[in-house]
Motif scaffolding. Structure first.
Motif, PDB file in Angstrom:
ATOM      1  N   ARG A  34      45.035  55.286  35.266  1.00  0.00           N
ATOM      2  CA  ARG A  34      46.122  56.157  34.833  1.00  0.00           C
ATOM      3  C   ARG A  34      45.673  57.611  34.864  1.00  0.00           C
ATOM      4  NH1 ARG A  34      48.209  55.802  28.766  1.00  0.00           N
ATOM      5  NH2 ARG A  34      46.138  56.737  28.515  1.00  0.00           N
ATOM      6  N   ARG A  37      44.823  59.907  41.181  1.00  0.00           N
ATOM      7  CA  ARG A  37      45.640  59.805  42.386  1.00  0.00           C
ATOM      8  C   ARG A  37      45.843  58.357  42.820  1.00  0.00           C
ATOM      9  NH1 ARG A  37      43.596  64.578  46.405  1.00  0.00           N
ATOM     10  NH2 ARG A  37      42.724  65.910  44.814  1.00  0.00           N
ATOM     11  N   VAL A  39      47.206  56.138  41.227  1.00  0.00           N
ATOM     12  CA  VAL A  39      48.553  55.709  40.831  1.00  0.00           C
ATOM     13  C   VAL A  39      49.527  55.901  41.980  1.00  0.00           C
ATOM     14  CG1 VAL A  39      50.472  56.137  39.254  1.00  0.00           C
ATOM     15  CG2 VAL A  39      48.121  56.200  38.400  1.00  0.00           C
ATOM     16  N   GLN A  40      49.444  57.040  42.643  1.00  0.00           N
ATOM     17  CA  GLN A  40      50.328  57.295  43.773  1.00  0.00           C
ATOM     18  C   GLN A  40      50.032  56.335  44.930  1.00  0.00           C
ATOM     19  OE1 GLN A  40      52.794  59.365  43.308  1.00  0.00           O
ATOM     20  NE2 GLN A  40      51.969  59.863  41.280  1.00  0.00           N
ATOM     21  N   ILE A  42      48.913  53.278  44.631  1.00  0.00           N
ATOM     22  CA  ILE A  42      49.454  51.971  44.254  1.00  0.00           C
ATOM     23  C   ILE A  42      50.956  51.932  44.511  1.00  0.00           C
ATOM     24  CG2 ILE A  42      49.937  50.476  42.280  1.00  0.00           C
ATOM     25  CD1 ILE A  42      47.195  51.170  41.197  1.00  0.00           C
ATOM     26  N   LYS A  43      51.634  53.033  44.221  1.00  0.00           N
ATOM     27  CA  LYS A  43      53.065  53.094  44.513  1.00  0.00           C
ATOM     28  C   LYS A  43      53.316  52.913  46.005  1.00  0.00           C
ATOM     29  CE  LYS A  43      54.295  56.114  40.629  1.00  0.00           C
ATOM     30  NZ  LYS A  43      54.812  57.456  40.238  1.00  0.00           N
ATOM     31  N   GLY A  44      52.455  53.518  46.820  1.00  0.00           N
ATOM     32  CA  GLY A  44      52.587  53.354  48.265  1.00  0.00           C
ATOM     33  C   GLY A  44      52.395  51.903  48.693  1.00  0.00           C
ATOM     34  N   PHE A  46      53.053  49.274  46.845  1.00  0.00           N
ATOM     35  CA  PHE A  46      54.269  48.559  46.440  1.00  0.00           C
ATOM     36  C   PHE A  46      55.397  48.765  47.453  1.00  0.00           C
ATOM     37  CE2 PHE A  46      52.855  48.598  41.785  1.00  0.00           C
ATOM     38  CZ  PHE A  46      52.443  47.274  41.861  1.00  0.00           C
ATOM     39  N   VAL A  47      55.472  49.977  48.001  1.00  0.00           N
ATOM     40  CA  VAL A  47      56.496  50.246  49.022  1.00  0.00           C
ATOM     41  C   VAL A  47      56.250  49.379  50.260  1.00  0.00           C
ATOM     42  CG1 VAL A  47      57.393  51.987  50.614  1.00  0.00           C
ATOM     43  CG2 VAL A  47      56.984  52.586  48.221  1.00  0.00           C
TER      44      VAL A  47
END
Length: 277
Positions: A34, A37, A39-40, A42-44, A46-47
């Protein structure tokens, strides 16, 4: 339902303990990444997973093939991308800190800011260049590791000595985390914003640059004029007065105002000026 109906009390207890341990490990891993970077990234991921699921559901063969090729090399890619976080996790595990308490409640913010203001006033009066960076929600480990580790408590005397010209640590940034000076002589990314005033030198560009890539806040003392500047959210307030600097530091660094400072205070910047001010 038959599975749960046939469970004995011992099996129920074992399953609860099993789920609890796994949940706690996931929780600690989330705390570990948390504010970084990762975190960003991980979002990628998930996409990409969502794209693969949609391509499978709609039988989009070409897109599905492309996603499968990406996942083939995904494990190696993840290891490379998350190398800093994995190394930090292993280091904390070796020190027994991964499952320890990680929260930190700051109760001496007034003392910290007082020491920083004393140092800034001393450096400004003598036109000694300085760059002080405060870590907030986004971790700055990659920049801390580029400098000389200190892990010292904040004091005006120590900050002043760090930036005295021709000393080993004066060139670079000091990074502060909580009530500690984590490192000195740190390298920061320079802003490439073409609209920054040409009068601003490397220190100011580094202060703006680090505030562009994360939520850090930076104080810069100019060695040419002695002016004090404050950089937040990719913007800089030049020649900021002591009262405004103290107020803004309390506003941005106080843990009690974390929810409020999550959104930039545009009124402050419009009142004080922008990069070209």
């Amino acid at each position: 339902m038959n599975y749960f109906a046939n469970l004995t009390w011992n099996e129920w207890i074992k399953d609860i303990i099993d789920v609890g341990i796994v949940s706690y490990i996931i929780y600690k891993l989330i705390l570990l990444i948390r504010g970084t970077r990762a975190v960003q990234l991980i979002k990628g991921i998930f996409v990409l997973v969502a794209t693969w699921a949609i391509s499978t559901w709609l039988n989009l063969y070409t897109l599905k093939w492309l996603m499968n090729q990406m996942f083939t090399f995904g494990v190696v890619t993840v290891l490379i991308i998350f190398q800093p976080e994995l190394r930090r996790a292993l280091e904390q595990l070796g020190r027994g800190k991964l499952f320890g308490r990680t929260t930190y409640v700051d109760r001496d913010i007034s003392d910290r800011i007082s020491e920083i203001i004393k140092a800034v006033n001393y450096l400004s009066a003598r036109k000694i260049g300085a760059l002080i960076v405060f870590e907030r929600d986004t971790g700055l480990n990659e920049y801390i590791e580029s400098g000389i580790s200190m892990q010292s408590r904040i004091s005006s005397e120590l900050l002043i000595n760090i930036f005295i010209p021709n000393t080993p640590l004066h060139d670079g940034a000091v990074i502060i985390r909580g009530n500690q000076i984590m490192a000195a002589a740190c390298y920061l990314p320079l802003s490439e914003n073409p609209f920054i005033s040409k009068e601003l030198g490397t220190r100011h560009r580094a202060a703006i640059g680090v505030s562009e890539v994360c939520d850090a806040i930076s104080i810069v003392v100019s060695e040419e004029t002695g002016q004090v500047s404050l950089a937040v959210h990719g913007m800089v307030v030049r020649d900021i007065k002591e009262e405004s600097l103290i107020s803004k530091l309390f506003e941005e660094l106080s843990p009690k105002r974390a929810a409020e400072r999550a959104k930039p205070k545009m009124s402050f910047w419009k009142r004080k000026g922008d990069q070209n001010g």
